[in-house]
Motif scaffolding. Structure first.
Motif, mmCIF file in Angstrom:
data_model
loop_
_atom_site.group_PDB
_atom_site.id
_atom_site.type_symbol
_atom_site.label_atom_id
_atom_site.label_comp_id
_atom_site.label_asym_id
_atom_site.label_seq_id
_atom_site.Cartn_x
_atom_site.Cartn_y
_atom_site.Cartn_z
ATOM 1 N N VAL A 1 6.754 7.022 -51.076
ATOM 2 C CA VAL A 1 7.425 6.033 -51.920
ATOM 3 C C VAL A 1 8.627 6.760 -52.511
ATOM 4 C CG1 VAL A 1 7.206 4.452 -53.863
ATOM 5 C CG2 VAL A 1 5.215 4.929 -52.420
ATOM 6 N N TRP A 2 9.827 6.260 -52.203
ATOM 7 C CA TRP A 2 11.032 7.000 -52.559
ATOM 8 C C TRP A 2 12.001 6.134 -53.336
ATOM 9 C CZ3 TRP A 2 16.270 7.371 -50.589
ATOM 10 C CH2 TRP A 2 16.929 8.529 -51.012
ATOM 11 N N ARG A 3 12.536 6.736 -54.359
ATOM 12 C CA ARG A 3 13.566 6.093 -55.172
ATOM 13 C C ARG A 3 14.698 7.110 -55.315
ATOM 14 N NH1 ARG A 3 12.411 1.819 -59.348
ATOM 15 N NH2 ARG A 3 10.386 2.090 -58.420
ATOM 16 N N GLY B 1 14.383 12.744 -56.603
ATOM 17 C CA GLY B 1 14.114 13.983 -55.873
ATOM 18 C C GLY B 1 14.455 13.761 -54.418
ATOM 19 N N PRO B 2 14.452 14.837 -53.637
ATOM 20 C CA PRO B 2 14.820 14.701 -52.224
ATOM 21 C C PRO B 2 13.793 13.889 -51.440
ATOM 22 C CG PRO B 2 14.024 16.920 -52.686
ATOM 23 C CD PRO B 2 14.112 16.211 -53.993
ATOM 24 N N LEU C 1 11.230 13.390 -48.874
ATOM 25 C CA LEU C 1 10.320 14.292 -48.161
ATOM 26 C C LEU C 1 10.349 14.042 -46.661
ATOM 27 C CD1 LEU C 1 7.257 14.087 -50.573
ATOM 28 C CD2 LEU C 1 8.936 15.929 -50.416
ATOM 29 N N ALA C 2 10.489 12.774 -46.268
ATOM 30 C CA ALA C 2 10.469 12.422 -44.848
ATOM 31 C C ALA C 2 11.571 13.103 -44.060
ATOM 32 C CB ALA C 2 10.575 10.910 -44.686
ATOM 33 N N ALA C 3 12.619 13.538 -44.741
ATOM 34 C CA ALA C 3 13.727 14.204 -44.048
ATOM 35 C C ALA C 3 13.325 15.577 -43.518
ATOM 36 C CB ALA C 3 14.926 14.336 -44.982
ATOM 37 N N THR C 4 12.287 16.176 -44.112
ATOM 38 C CA THR C 4 11.894 17.534 -43.710
ATOM 39 C C THR C 4 10.411 17.678 -43.375
ATOM 40 O OG1 THR C 4 11.518 18.162 -46.016
ATOM 41 C CG2 THR C 4 13.724 18.598 -45.098
ATOM 42 N N ARG C 5 9.644 16.612 -43.513
ATOM 43 C CA ARG C 5 8.189 16.701 -43.304
ATOM 44 C C ARG C 5 7.766 15.848 -42.114
ATOM 45 N NH1 ARG C 5 5.142 18.215 -48.055
ATOM 46 N NH2 ARG C 5 3.435 17.952 -46.594
ATOM 47 N N HIS C 6 7.067 16.429 -41.179
ATOM 48 C CA HIS C 6 6.595 15.678 -40.007
ATOM 49 C C HIS C 6 5.378 14.809 -40.310
ATOM 50 C CE1 HIS C 6 3.767 19.032 -39.949
ATOM 51 N NE2 HIS C 6 2.994 18.267 -39.206
ATOM 52 N N ASP C 7 4.711 15.054 -41.441
ATOM 53 C CA ASP C 7 3.483 14.316 -41.751
ATOM 54 C C ASP C 7 3.733 13.028 -42.533
ATOM 55 O OD1 ASP C 7 4.239 15.692 -44.035
ATOM 56 O OD2 ASP C 7 2.231 16.457 -44.481
ATOM 57 N N VAL C 8 4.993 12.676 -42.786
ATOM 58 C CA VAL C 8 5.327 11.411 -43.440
ATOM 59 C C VAL C 8 5.471 10.356 -42.341
ATOM 60 C CG1 VAL C 8 6.990 10.158 -44.863
ATOM 61 C CG2 VAL C 8 6.451 12.550 -45.394
ATOM 62 N N PRO D 1 18.709 3.651 -48.283
ATOM 63 C CA PRO D 1 18.740 4.011 -46.863
ATOM 64 C C PRO D 1 18.005 5.326 -46.618
ATOM 65 C CG PRO D 1 20.958 3.567 -47.701
ATOM 66 C CD PRO D 1 20.035 3.576 -48.873
ATOM 67 N N VAL D 2 17.291 5.389 -45.502
ATOM 68 C CA VAL D 2 16.599 6.614 -45.094
ATOM 69 C C VAL D 2 17.167 7.046 -43.748
ATOM 70 C CG1 VAL D 2 14.496 6.035 -46.358
ATOM 71 C CG2 VAL D 2 14.716 5.364 -43.971
ATOM 72 N N PRO D 3 16.919 8.298 -43.361
ATOM 73 C CA PRO D 3 17.464 8.767 -42.085
ATOM 74 C C PRO D 3 17.010 7.904 -40.902
ATOM 75 C CG PRO D 3 16.552 10.595 -43.349
ATOM 76 C CD PRO D 3 16.172 9.330 -44.061
ATOM 77 N N GLU D 4 17.870 7.794 -39.917
ATOM 78 C CA GLU D 4 17.552 7.031 -38.720
ATOM 79 C C GLU D 4 16.307 7.613 -38.069
ATOM 80 O OE1 GLU D 4 19.766 5.929 -34.612
ATOM 81 O OE2 GLU D 4 20.974 5.929 -36.441
#
Length: 171
Positions: free
Chosen positions: A112-114, A118-119, A121-128, A136-139
């Motif tokens: 859950v991101w706002r 904070g950064p 997590l999905a941008a650097t974590r494979h378990d998300v 917007p989130v990364p493609e």
């Protein structure tokens, strides 16, 4: 055997609790038995200082239960990592366990991101597995809006069918 479990993670104030209080009834309406665990990285007492239950815990009891007409609260003097083995005791009574928090735990995650808290997590974590948020989130990252609880429930049901809601080794 451990029941299927998913960590719902995000920075403080991102809306994890709000999402869970909306998601649990949606999943229950679909016939799922859902358990919820609140994980906290802050150490605080489970029992009020000086209370009978605190005294039982201090005496070395294997577990301590507090029961009243509203229900039963059961605590074990185990480290947070033991939650997975403890959940195995309930495998026959739940279809899914949602754990609020535990960013660094071994469970697959729904973030859950706002923006601004904070950064991502999905941008650097494979378990998300997916992100819930309005920014917007990364493609390539599956994303849901906060209000699309039925679609999030559909996604979780698909994850259950696919068997992906199991603990992994490492983040």
């Amino acid at each position: 055997m451990q029941p299927p479990a998913l960590a719902v993670v995000g920075w403080s104030g991102s809306g994890k609790t709000t999402l869970l209080t909306r998601l649990v009834p949606e999943l229950r309406q679909r016939g799922l038995r859902v358990g919820v665990v609140k994980h906290s990285s802050d150490a605080h007492p489970l029992h009020r200082r000086g209370s009978d239950t605190a005294r039982y815990t201090e005496s070395g009891a294997t577990f301590v239960a507090f029961a009243n007409p509203a229900g039963v609260q059961l605590s074990f003097p185990e480290p947070p990592e033991a939650v997975l083995s403890l959940l195995a005791r309930f495998a026959d009574s739940v279809d899914l366990v949602l754990v609020e928090g535990w960013k660094h735990g071994p469970l697959p995650k729904l973030e859950v991101w706002r923006e601004g808290l904070g950064p991502l997590l999905a941008a650097t974590r494979h378990d998300v597995l997916a992100v819930v948020g309005d920014s917007p989130v990364p493609e390539g990252v599956k994303c849901f809006t906060r209000d699309d609880v039925p679609a999030i429930a559909d996604f979780l049901q698909q994850c259950l069918r696919d068997g992906v809601l199991r603990a992994t080794e490492g983040p």
